[in-house]
Design a protein around this motif. Structure first.
Motif, PDB file in Angstrom:
ATOM      1  N   LYS A 159      48.825  23.105  -8.790  1.00 33.66           N
ATOM      2  CA  LYS A 159      47.796  23.564  -7.805  1.00 33.66           C
ATOM      3  C   LYS A 159      47.548  22.142  -7.199  1.00 33.66           C
ATOM      4  CE  LYS A 159      46.234  28.434  -8.868  1.00 33.66           C
ATOM      5  NZ  LYS A 159      45.631  29.530  -8.821  1.00 33.66           N
ATOM      6  N   ILE A 160      47.245  22.080  -5.828  1.00 34.98           N
ATOM      7  CA  ILE A 160      46.583  21.801  -4.968  1.00 34.98           C
ATOM      8  C   ILE A 160      44.619  21.610  -6.099  1.00 34.98           C
ATOM      9  CG2 ILE A 160      45.573  20.456  -2.931  1.00 34.98           C
ATOM     10  CD1 ILE A 160      48.534  21.214  -1.828  1.00 34.98           C
ATOM     11  N   PHE A 161      44.261  20.870  -6.086  1.00 39.22           N
ATOM     12  CA  PHE A 161      43.029  20.286  -5.639  1.00 39.22           C
ATOM     13  C   PHE A 161      42.051  21.398  -4.952  1.00 39.22           C
ATOM     14  CE2 PHE A 161      38.804  18.662  -8.116  1.00 39.22           C
ATOM     15  CZ  PHE A 161      39.118  19.021  -8.918  1.00 39.22           C
ATOM     16  N   PRO A 162      40.947  22.297  -5.616  1.00 35.36           N
ATOM     17  CA  PRO A 162      40.365  22.543  -4.507  1.00 35.36           C
ATOM     18  C   PRO A 162      39.445  21.394  -4.235  1.00 35.36           C
ATOM     19  CG  PRO A 162      40.954  24.290  -6.261  1.00 35.36           C
ATOM     20  CD  PRO A 162      41.145  22.970  -6.359  1.00 35.36           C
ATOM     21  N   PHE A 163      39.235  21.534  -2.962  1.00 32.80           N
ATOM     22  CA  PHE A 163      38.008  20.329  -2.727  1.00 32.80           C
ATOM     23  C   PHE A 163      37.275  20.862  -1.646  1.00 32.80           C
ATOM     24  CE2 PHE A 163      37.547  16.196   0.852  1.00 32.80           C
ATOM     25  CZ  PHE A 163      36.224  15.662   0.060  1.00 32.80           C
ATOM     26  N   ASP A 164      35.695  20.679  -0.946  1.00 30.66           N
ATOM     27  CA  ASP A 164      35.541  21.439   0.161  1.00 30.66           C
ATOM     28  C   ASP A 164      34.363  20.180   0.775  1.00 30.66           C
ATOM     29  OD1 ASP A 164      33.501  23.547   1.202  1.00 30.66           O
ATOM     30  OD2 ASP A 164      31.771  22.781   0.454  1.00 30.66           O
ATOM     31  N   LEU A 165      34.712  20.237   2.287  1.00 32.08           N
ATOM     32  CA  LEU A 165      34.266  18.792   2.947  1.00 32.08           C
ATOM     33  C   LEU A 165      32.543  18.585   2.960  1.00 32.08           C
ATOM     34  CD1 LEU A 165      35.820  18.951   6.289  1.00 32.08           C
ATOM     35  CD2 LEU A 165      35.784  17.018   4.492  1.00 32.08           C
ATOM     36  N   PHE A 166      31.813  19.467   2.744  1.00 34.09           N
ATOM     37  CA  PHE A 166      30.626  19.550   3.111  1.00 34.09           C
ATOM     38  C   PHE A 166      29.753  18.468   1.641  1.00 34.09           C
ATOM     39  CE2 PHE A 166      25.602  20.161   3.114  1.00 34.09           C
ATOM     40  CZ  PHE A 166      25.864  19.887   4.516  1.00 34.09           C
ATOM     41  N   PRO A 167      29.494  17.507   1.497  1.00 32.37           N
ATOM     42  CA  PRO A 167      29.612  16.407  -0.212  1.00 32.37           C
ATOM     43  C   PRO A 167      28.150  16.755  -0.252  1.00 32.37           C
ATOM     44  CG  PRO A 167      28.869  14.914   2.427  1.00 32.37           C
ATOM     45  CD  PRO A 167      29.235  16.623   2.942  1.00 32.37           C
ATOM     46  N   ARG A 168      27.812  16.204  -1.450  1.00 32.30           N
ATOM     47  CA  ARG A 168      26.138  16.956  -2.017  1.00 32.30           C
ATOM     48  C   ARG A 168      25.661  15.082  -2.024  1.00 32.30           C
ATOM     49  NH1 ARG A 168      26.401  17.408  -8.179  1.00 32.30           N
ATOM     50  NH2 ARG A 168      23.349  17.868  -8.568  1.00 32.30           N
ATOM     51  N   ILE A 169      24.217  15.069  -2.545  1.00 31.85           N
ATOM     52  CA  ILE A 169      24.604  13.844  -1.925  1.00 31.85           C
ATOM     53  C   ILE A 169      22.785  14.011  -2.608  1.00 31.85           C
ATOM     54  CG2 ILE A 169      22.366  12.410  -0.516  1.00 31.85           C
ATOM     55  CD1 ILE A 169      24.016  13.839   1.919  1.00 31.85           C
ATOM     56  N   ILE A 170      22.971  13.056  -3.545  1.00 30.74           N
ATOM     57  CA  ILE A 170      21.756  12.411  -4.675  1.00 30.74           C
ATOM     58  C   ILE A 170      20.977  10.612  -3.842  1.00 30.74           C
ATOM     59  CG2 ILE A 170      21.435  12.009  -7.050  1.00 30.74           C
ATOM     60  CD1 ILE A 170      24.099  12.951  -8.025  1.00 30.74           C
ATOM     61  N   ASP A 171      19.474  11.050  -4.273  1.00 33.35           N
ATOM     62  CA  ASP A 171      19.648  10.168  -3.615  1.00 33.35           C
ATOM     63  C   ASP A 171      18.843   8.494  -4.514  1.00 33.35           C
ATOM     64  OD1 ASP A 171      16.381  10.399  -4.982  1.00 33.35           O
ATOM     65  OD2 ASP A 171      15.751  11.851  -4.206  1.00 33.35           O
ATOM     66  N   PRO A 172      18.820   7.416  -4.379  1.00 30.45           N
ATOM     67  CA  PRO A 172      18.673   6.300  -5.598  1.00 30.45           C
ATOM     68  C   PRO A 172      17.569   6.752  -6.737  1.00 30.45           C
ATOM     69  CG  PRO A 172      18.504   5.477  -3.277  1.00 30.45           C
ATOM     70  CD  PRO A 172      18.210   6.978  -2.897  1.00 30.45           C
ATOM     71  N   LYS A 173      16.433   7.602  -6.081  1.00 32.61           N
ATOM     72  CA  LYS A 173      15.542   7.819  -7.213  1.00 32.61           C
ATOM     73  C   LYS A 173      16.257   8.878  -8.618  1.00 32.61           C
ATOM     74  CE  LYS A 173      11.355   6.318  -5.249  1.00 32.61           C
ATOM     75  NZ  LYS A 173       9.894   7.105  -4.896  1.00 32.61           N
ATOM     76  N   GLU A 174      16.844   9.620  -7.981  1.00 34.34           N
ATOM     77  CA  GLU A 174      17.754  10.617  -8.804  1.00 34.34           C
ATOM     78  C   GLU A 174      18.674  10.079  -9.518  1.00 34.34           C
ATOM     79  OE1 GLU A 174      18.445  14.064  -7.574  1.00 34.34           O
ATOM     80  OE2 GLU A 174      16.287  15.062  -7.195  1.00 34.34           O
ATOM     81  N   TRP A 175      19.587   9.320  -9.344  1.00 32.63           N
ATOM     82  CA  TRP A 175      20.341   8.821  -9.949  1.00 32.63           C
ATOM     83  C   TRP A 175      20.389   7.345 -10.516  1.00 32.63           C
ATOM     84  CZ3 TRP A 175      25.793   9.744 -10.208  1.00 32.63           C
ATOM     85  CH2 TRP A 175      25.974   8.516 -10.860  1.00 32.63           C
ATOM     86  N   GLU A 176      19.296   7.207 -10.319  1.00 38.77           N
ATOM     87  CA  GLU A 176      18.189   5.896 -11.480  1.00 38.77           C
ATOM     88  C   GLU A 176      18.575   6.948 -12.727  1.00 38.77           C
ATOM     89  OE1 GLU A 176      15.218   2.346 -12.314  1.00 38.77           O
ATOM     90  OE2 GLU A 176      15.098   3.990 -10.774  1.00 38.77           O
ATOM     91  N   ILE A 177      17.955   7.582 -12.699  1.00 36.06           N
ATOM     92  CA  ILE A 177      17.634   8.575 -14.011  1.00 36.06           C
ATOM     93  C   ILE A 177      18.886   8.723 -15.105  1.00 36.06           C
ATOM     94  CG2 ILE A 177      16.585  10.764 -14.764  1.00 36.06           C
ATOM     95  CD1 ILE A 177      14.549  10.744 -12.952  1.00 36.06           C
ATOM     96  N   ILE A 178      19.631   9.312 -13.665  1.00 35.87           N
ATOM     97  CA  ILE A 178      21.339  10.214 -14.341  1.00 35.87           C
ATOM     98  C   ILE A 178      22.133   9.042 -14.701  1.00 35.87           C
ATOM     99  CG2 ILE A 178      23.201  10.923 -13.400  1.00 35.87           C
ATOM    100  CD1 ILE A 178      22.367  12.823 -11.540  1.00 35.87           C
ATOM    101  N   GLU A 179      22.094   7.676 -14.385  1.00 33.70           N
ATOM    102  CA  GLU A 179      23.182   6.695 -15.037  1.00 33.70           C
ATOM    103  C   GLU A 179      21.835   5.977 -15.989  1.00 33.70           C
ATOM    104  OE1 GLU A 179      23.543   2.207 -12.873  1.00 33.70           O
ATOM    105  OE2 GLU A 179      24.665   3.643 -11.704  1.00 33.70           O
ATOM    106  N   LYS A 180      20.940   5.527 -15.926  1.00 28.01           N
ATOM    107  CA  LYS A 180      20.196   5.443 -17.417  1.00 28.01           C
ATOM    108  C   LYS A 180      20.666   6.367 -18.812  1.00 28.01           C
ATOM    109  CE  LYS A 180      16.808   2.242 -15.389  1.00 28.01           C
ATOM    110  NZ  LYS A 180      15.184   1.774 -15.272  1.00 28.01           N
ATOM    111  N   GLY A 181      20.366   7.109 -18.238  1.00 30.14           N
ATOM    112  CA  GLY A 181      20.134   8.355 -19.188  1.00 30.14           C
ATOM    113  C   GLY A 181      21.665   8.763 -19.588  1.00 30.14           C
ATOM    114  N   ALA A 182      22.746   8.493 -18.619  1.00 30.62           N
ATOM    115  CA  ALA A 182      24.572   8.288 -19.466  1.00 30.62           C
ATOM    116  C   ALA A 182      24.160   7.370 -19.845  1.00 30.62           C
ATOM    117  CB  ALA A 182      25.482   8.394 -17.785  1.00 30.62           C
ATOM    118  N   ILE A 183      24.079   5.950 -19.723  1.00 31.40           N
ATOM    119  CA  ILE A 183      24.197   5.028 -20.573  1.00 31.40           C
ATOM    120  C   ILE A 183      23.462   4.967 -21.830  1.00 31.40           C
ATOM    121  CG2 ILE A 183      23.874   2.480 -20.684  1.00 31.40           C
ATOM    122  CD1 ILE A 183      24.520   2.618 -17.559  1.00 31.40           C
TER     123      ILE A 183
END
Length: 488
Positions: A78-102
């Motif tokens: 199958k073609i991978f289903p893709f939705d055009l409306f993007p998800r946005i993550i602000d820099p402060k939230e991303w910093e938590i995610i990135e540090k947590g993943a590392i």
């Protein structure tokens, strides 16, 4: 009958109480990070959106972006289903995610070294030995093997959800062969083609640097004495569900995509067959499961692997990424100990919390699970792709009894978690020609090299396309969105 051209894309959007909507607040107002996007596209008609969506689908079709769904009777591409409306993550939230993943990836790497060497974490009473000895992913062949640079989980996929309390939690770890990163990159390509003007209004981190960073980090864990390492990607072949990704990453890194038959071992060194003669291979990014990589060491009937590959690895003449045996760290029973593992090896508090998890091998927890199945999600500890999951409040009385029988028969094989309210995101539903709330999660990709770490600034936002469904995996009918991590 076609879409109503007078209907704007969010005119029929319904927000349900109790769900955490990533775009709209409880008061119905648009959250600030999405305001520009809504200003640009919110007034467009559904008809306009369908045209753009079809453009994106064509992009996926032309790039050959597909995956395999394995049904009861036959597999289907199958073609991978893709939705055009993007998800946005602000820099402060991303910093938590990135540090947590590392943090999580580093701690699990320490754990893997320890459980295949001194087992200090077992001796100190943090993780019971029974969990290791009963895990099908714990490979005794890896005992006292020293991977180059002491790295096991070169590539880790961490599945993260945002709960209705607004906080991020880790749902599970994927360390054996985490897949989906090619879709992250192709989602961005498709979105840029369909909505090329939108990126002028947002400063978004690139995702196209993944292959470059992956190659860098693979080369950093080359065997001792090698100056310019030759890297390859080994695939089970074109019938594998993730074959598109294997070929994409090999091409993007500028390395050869090989199958087992393209390699051979001589004097404990690995060589690739080429038209110019044999070429020594130093680093193998493997997308083949542990037990199929070498018929001389594991499954003797495997035609996917390379005879003698494990002996070459054990002698330090080739690097395998990820290392064999890493699956013991993404066993969902081990997941229940990851917060303790972080504290034990790093002496740090976990940045990203686990979802509370009951392991059915513990008698008191098994009893709780049996008494509360209708409130829980039951997961097999060693399955991936959303297979084998039972969501309690969706089960009939008969199905609940069937689950109870399975749990009592093999308690070690199952864990249970509360039914978490994953955040929702406006998603275009083809069949209804409108936007509706759908549950989402996020898979991040962390790469560990020698004294280097990299987290792809985006990750894969997966969408449960069926209404009310909490299982987001593509193999279970899920889709995806482009994920924008904003710059400071």
């Amino acid at each position: 009958m076609g879409p109503d051209t007078n209907k704007t894309i969010f005119s029929s959007y319904v927000r349900k109480d109790g769900l955490f909507d990533e775009v709209f607040g409880k008061d119905g107002n648009v959250k600030s990070v999405y305001q520009k996007l809504l200003d640009l596209y919110g007034a467009r008609s559904i008809d306009d959106y369908v045209t753009l969506n079809n453009k994106a689908k064509s992009s996926f079709f032309n790039q050959g972006i597909t995956f395999q769904v394995y049904g009861d009777k036959q597999s289907q591409e199958k073609i991978f289903p893709f939705d055009l409306f993007p998800r946005i993550i602000d820099p402060k939230e991303w910093e938590i995610i990135e540090k947590g993943a590392i943090q999580r990836s580093l701690a699990l790497n320490h754990f893997l070294w320890d459980v295949y060497h001194d087992k200090k974490i077992v001796k100190d009473g943090i993780v019971p030995i029974e969990l290791l000895s009963s895990s099908p992913n714990y490979l005794h062949q890896m005992m006292d093997v020293d991977p180059p640079s002491r790295i096991y989980n070169h590539i880790s996929g961490t599945d993260i959800i945002k709960h209705s309390d607004g906080n991020y939690y880790v749902l599970e770890d994927n360390i054996r062969c985490p897949s989906g990163v090619s879709y992250v990159i192709c989602n961005r390509t498709a979105l840029k083609r369909a909505l090329f003007g939108v990126f002028n209004h947002y400063k978004t981190h690139t995702v196209t640097d993944y292959a470059e960073n992956l190659l860098n980090l693979l080369e950093s864990v080359k065997p001792p004495g090698v100056d310019s390492p030759v890297c390859v990607v080994i695939t089970p072949g074109m019938f594998n569900s993730a074959y598109y990704e294997h070929s994409y990453l090999a091409k993007a890194m500028g390395v050869e995509l090989v199958e087992g038959r393209d390699l051979f071992v001589e004097n404990d060194f690995v060589y690739m067959k080429t038209t110019q003669g044999p070429v020594r291979v130093d680093v193998v990014y493997r997308r083949i499961d542990d037990l199929f990589i070498d018929p001389m060491e594991f499954y003797p009937d495997s035609s996917l692997g390379v005879p003698g590959l494990f002996a070459a690895y054990r002698k330090g003449n080739v690097t395998l990424a990820n290392a064999p045996g890493t699956g013991v760290a993404d066993d969902k029973a081990i997941y229940t100990y990851v917060q303790d593992i972080i504290k034990y090896y790093l002496d740090e508090e976990p940045i990203l919390k686990n979802v509370h998890t009951y392991h059915c091998s513990r008698p008191d927890e098994l009893q709780y699970v049996l008494d509360h199945i209708s409130e829980l999600v039951i997961k097999p500890v060693d399955e991936a792709g959303g297979y084998g999951i039972s969501i309690g409040n969706k089960l009939t009385k008969e199905e609940i009894e069937e689950v109870k029988v399975k749990l009592k028969a093999s308690p070690r094989k199952f864990v249970a978690q509360p039914i978490m309210s994953l955040s929702v995101h406006p998603t275009y539903i083809d069949a209804k020609e409108s936007f509706e709330q759908r549950h989402i999660d996020l898979r991040t990709y962390t790469v560990l090299g020698q004294d280097k770490q990299f987290v792809l600034k985006g990750g894969l936002t997966r969408v449960a396309l069926k209404e009310g469904n909490l299982i987001v995996n593509s193999s279970q009918g899920g889709g995806s969105k482009d994920t924008w991590v904003l710059k400071q």
